[in-house]
Design a protein around this motif. Sequence first.
Motif, PDB file in Angstrom:
ATOM      1  N   MET A   1       0.842  -1.058   0.103  1.00 20.91           N
ATOM      2  CA  MET A   1       0.134  -0.093   0.182  1.00 20.91           C
ATOM      3  C   MET A   1       0.794   1.268  -0.034  1.00 20.91           C
ATOM      4  SD  MET A   1      -2.506   1.500   3.048  1.00 20.91           S
ATOM      5  CE  MET A   1      -3.107  -0.226   3.416  1.00 20.91           C
ATOM      6  N   LEU A   2       0.847   2.072  -1.068  1.00 15.22           N
ATOM      7  CA  LEU A   2       1.449   3.394  -1.059  1.00 15.22           C
ATOM      8  C   LEU A   2       0.544   4.483  -0.705  1.00 15.22           C
ATOM      9  CD1 LEU A   2       3.694   2.769  -4.324  1.00 15.22           C
ATOM     10  CD2 LEU A   2       4.381   2.454  -1.871  1.00 15.22           C
ATOM     11  N   LEU A   3       1.093   5.331   0.122  1.00 16.27           N
ATOM     12  CA  LEU A   3       0.377   6.451   0.628  1.00 16.27           C
ATOM     13  C   LEU A   3       1.194   7.515   0.491  1.00 16.27           C
ATOM     14  CD1 LEU A   3      -0.955   5.432   4.253  1.00 16.27           C
ATOM     15  CD2 LEU A   3      -2.159   5.457   1.985  1.00 16.27           C
ATOM     16  N   PRO A   4       0.439   8.851   0.100  1.00 11.12           N
ATOM     17  CA  PRO A   4       1.386  10.015  -0.139  1.00 11.12           C
ATOM     18  C   PRO A   4       2.153  10.171   1.289  1.00 11.12           C
ATOM     19  CG  PRO A   4      -0.956  10.361   0.096  1.00 11.12           C
ATOM     20  CD  PRO A   4      -0.642   8.925   0.307  1.00 11.12           C
ATOM     21  N   ARG A   5       3.410  10.595   0.960  1.00 11.60           N
ATOM     22  CA  ARG A   5       4.275  10.716   2.103  1.00 11.60           C
ATOM     23  C   ARG A   5       4.644  12.080   2.364  1.00 11.60           C
ATOM     24  NH1 ARG A   5       5.510   8.682   6.242  1.00 11.60           N
ATOM     25  NH2 ARG A   5       7.706   8.822   6.733  1.00 11.60           N
ATOM     26  N   TYR A   6       3.912  12.508   3.380  1.00  9.61           N
ATOM     27  CA  TYR A   6       3.995  13.860   3.781  1.00  9.61           C
ATOM     28  C   TYR A   6       5.088  13.760   5.003  1.00  9.61           C
ATOM     29  CZ  TYR A   6      -0.443  14.449   1.456  1.00  9.61           C
ATOM     30  OH  TYR A   6      -1.229  14.368   0.615  1.00  9.61           O
ATOM     31  N   ARG A   7       6.266  14.552   4.923  1.00  8.73           N
ATOM     32  CA  ARG A   7       7.136  14.619   5.855  1.00  8.73           C
ATOM     33  C   ARG A   7       6.975  15.760   6.981  1.00  8.73           C
ATOM     34  NH1 ARG A   7       9.671  10.207   6.311  1.00  8.73           N
ATOM     35  NH2 ARG A   7      11.192  11.145   7.321  1.00  8.73           N
ATOM     36  N   GLY A  34      -0.539 -17.364   9.705  1.00 15.62           N
ATOM     37  CA  GLY A  34      -1.254 -16.386   8.665  1.00 15.62           C
ATOM     38  C   GLY A  34      -2.071 -15.462   9.453  1.00 15.62           C
ATOM     39  N   GLY A  35      -2.671 -14.474   8.928  1.00 21.79           N
ATOM     40  CA  GLY A  35      -3.260 -13.481   9.500  1.00 21.79           C
ATOM     41  C   GLY A  35      -3.639 -12.264   8.451  1.00 21.79           C
ATOM     42  N   ALA A  36      -4.478 -11.508   8.761  1.00 20.15           N
ATOM     43  CA  ALA A  36      -4.880 -10.273   7.874  1.00 20.15           C
ATOM     44  C   ALA A  36      -3.534  -9.253   7.474  1.00 20.15           C
ATOM     45  CB  ALA A  36      -6.016  -9.536   8.607  1.00 20.15           C
ATOM     46  N   PRO A  37      -3.742  -8.919   6.462  1.00 20.66           N
ATOM     47  CA  PRO A  37      -2.646  -8.056   6.185  1.00 20.66           C
ATOM     48  C   PRO A  37      -2.870  -6.807   6.832  1.00 20.66           C
ATOM     49  CG  PRO A  37      -4.017  -8.224   4.234  1.00 20.66           C
ATOM     50  CD  PRO A  37      -4.748  -8.935   5.213  1.00 20.66           C
ATOM     51  N   GLU A  38      -1.690  -6.145   7.047  1.00 19.25           N
ATOM     52  CA  GLU A  38      -1.670  -4.757   7.880  1.00 19.25           C
ATOM     53  C   GLU A  38      -2.348  -3.609   7.165  1.00 19.25           C
ATOM     54  OE1 GLU A  38       2.345  -4.496   8.534  1.00 19.25           O
ATOM     55  OE2 GLU A  38       2.285  -5.501  10.681  1.00 19.25           O
ATOM     56  N   LYS A  39      -3.244  -3.108   7.719  1.00 17.89           N
ATOM     57  CA  LYS A  39      -3.968  -1.926   7.229  1.00 17.89           C
ATOM     58  C   LYS A  39      -3.063  -0.562   7.072  1.00 17.89           C
ATOM     59  CE  LYS A  39      -8.221   0.609   8.033  1.00 17.89           C
ATOM     60  NZ  LYS A  39      -9.438   1.006   8.985  1.00 17.89           N
ATOM     61  N   TRP A  40      -2.128  -0.316   7.852  1.00 16.95           N
ATOM     62  CA  TRP A  40      -1.413   0.712   7.730  1.00 16.95           C
ATOM     63  C   TRP A  40       0.179   0.222   7.509  1.00 16.95           C
ATOM     64  CZ3 TRP A  40      -3.884   5.124   6.713  1.00 16.95           C
ATOM     65  CH2 TRP A  40      -5.204   5.143   7.342  1.00 16.95           C
ATOM     66  N   PRO A  41       0.799   1.133   6.878  1.00 17.82           N
ATOM     67  CA  PRO A  41       2.213   0.752   6.749  1.00 17.82           C
ATOM     68  C   PRO A  41       2.939   1.037   7.831  1.00 17.82           C
ATOM     69  CG  PRO A  41       1.785   2.203   5.131  1.00 17.82           C
ATOM     70  CD  PRO A  41       0.481   2.177   5.812  1.00 17.82           C
ATOM     71  N   ARG A  43       6.018   2.243   8.997  1.00 17.68           N
ATOM     72  CA  ARG A  43       6.563   3.389   9.481  1.00 17.68           C
ATOM     73  C   ARG A  43       5.467   4.549   9.595  1.00 17.68           C
ATOM     74  NH1 ARG A  43      11.418   6.028   5.757  1.00 17.68           N
ATOM     75  NH2 ARG A  43      11.902   7.569   7.121  1.00 17.68           N
ATOM     76  N   CYS A  44       4.316   4.481   8.972  1.00 17.17           N
ATOM     77  CA  CYS A  44       3.146   5.228   9.470  1.00 17.17           C
ATOM     78  C   CYS A  44       2.784   5.208  10.987  1.00 17.17           C
ATOM     79  CB  CYS A  44       2.150   5.188   8.303  1.00 17.17           C
ATOM     80  SG  CYS A  44       2.407   5.756   6.864  1.00 17.17           S
ATOM     81  N   VAL A  45       2.752   4.133  11.294  1.00 13.61           N
ATOM     82  CA  VAL A  45       2.409   3.711  12.533  1.00 13.61           C
ATOM     83  C   VAL A  45       3.512   4.170  13.798  1.00 13.61           C
ATOM     84  CG1 VAL A  45       1.963   1.698  14.188  1.00 13.61           C
ATOM     85  CG2 VAL A  45       1.007   1.621  12.184  1.00 13.61           C
ATOM     86  N   VAL A  46       4.523   3.872  13.331  1.00 14.73           N
ATOM     87  CA  VAL A  46       5.634   4.525  13.932  1.00 14.73           C
ATOM     88  C   VAL A  46       5.720   5.924  14.292  1.00 14.73           C
ATOM     89  CG1 VAL A  46       8.271   4.551  14.395  1.00 14.73           C
ATOM     90  CG2 VAL A  46       7.135   2.410  13.890  1.00 14.73           C
ATOM     91  N   ASP A  47       5.480   6.650  13.025  1.00 15.14           N
ATOM     92  CA  ASP A  47       5.417   7.980  12.918  1.00 15.14           C
ATOM     93  C   ASP A  47       4.158   8.657  13.739  1.00 15.14           C
ATOM     94  OD1 ASP A  47       7.892   8.215  11.622  1.00 15.14           O
ATOM     95  OD2 ASP A  47       6.568   8.407   9.612  1.00 15.14           O
ATOM     96  N   ALA A  48       3.238   7.833  14.009  1.00 21.45           N
ATOM     97  CA  ALA A  48       2.142   8.356  14.824  1.00 21.45           C
ATOM     98  C   ALA A  48       2.144   8.232  16.291  1.00 21.45           C
ATOM     99  CB  ALA A  48       0.717   7.550  14.307  1.00 21.45           C
ATOM    100  N   ILE A  49       3.255   7.462  16.882  1.00 21.45           N
ATOM    101  CA  ILE A  49       3.453   7.311  18.162  1.00 21.45           C
ATOM    102  C   ILE A  49       3.635   8.576  18.932  1.00 21.45           C
ATOM    103  CG2 ILE A  49       4.766   6.233  19.901  1.00 21.45           C
ATOM    104  CD1 ILE A  49       5.083   3.895  18.003  1.00 21.45           C
TER     105      ILE A  49
END
Length: 81
Positions: A1-7, A34-41, A43-49
């Motif tokens: 999944m590619l999201l726009p990358r705002y820095r 197995g399991g469901a694919p991750e919803k968010w990349p 790096r985005c999750v780490v950046d949100a912490i």
Amino acid sequence: MLLPRYRYPSDTSDLEWALLKDLLPTPACQTPKGGAPEKWPRRCVVDAIPDLAWVSPVSAGEGNASSGRSRAAAESAAPPG
């Protein structure tokens, strides 16, 4: 999944991400069970912490351990009436 990358200044740098990504557990979708694919990349999750750490108990409506003051303590300190 590619999201726009705002820095933002608080985002992890490429060097920080290179060090952090190997410390995260293997995604469930890549394990034999197995399991469901991750919803968010990741790096985005780490950046949100840091953003989540700035949510105050007042704006969240609840006290928490990191605030050092529980909701019950706040209510008992309020003046009667």
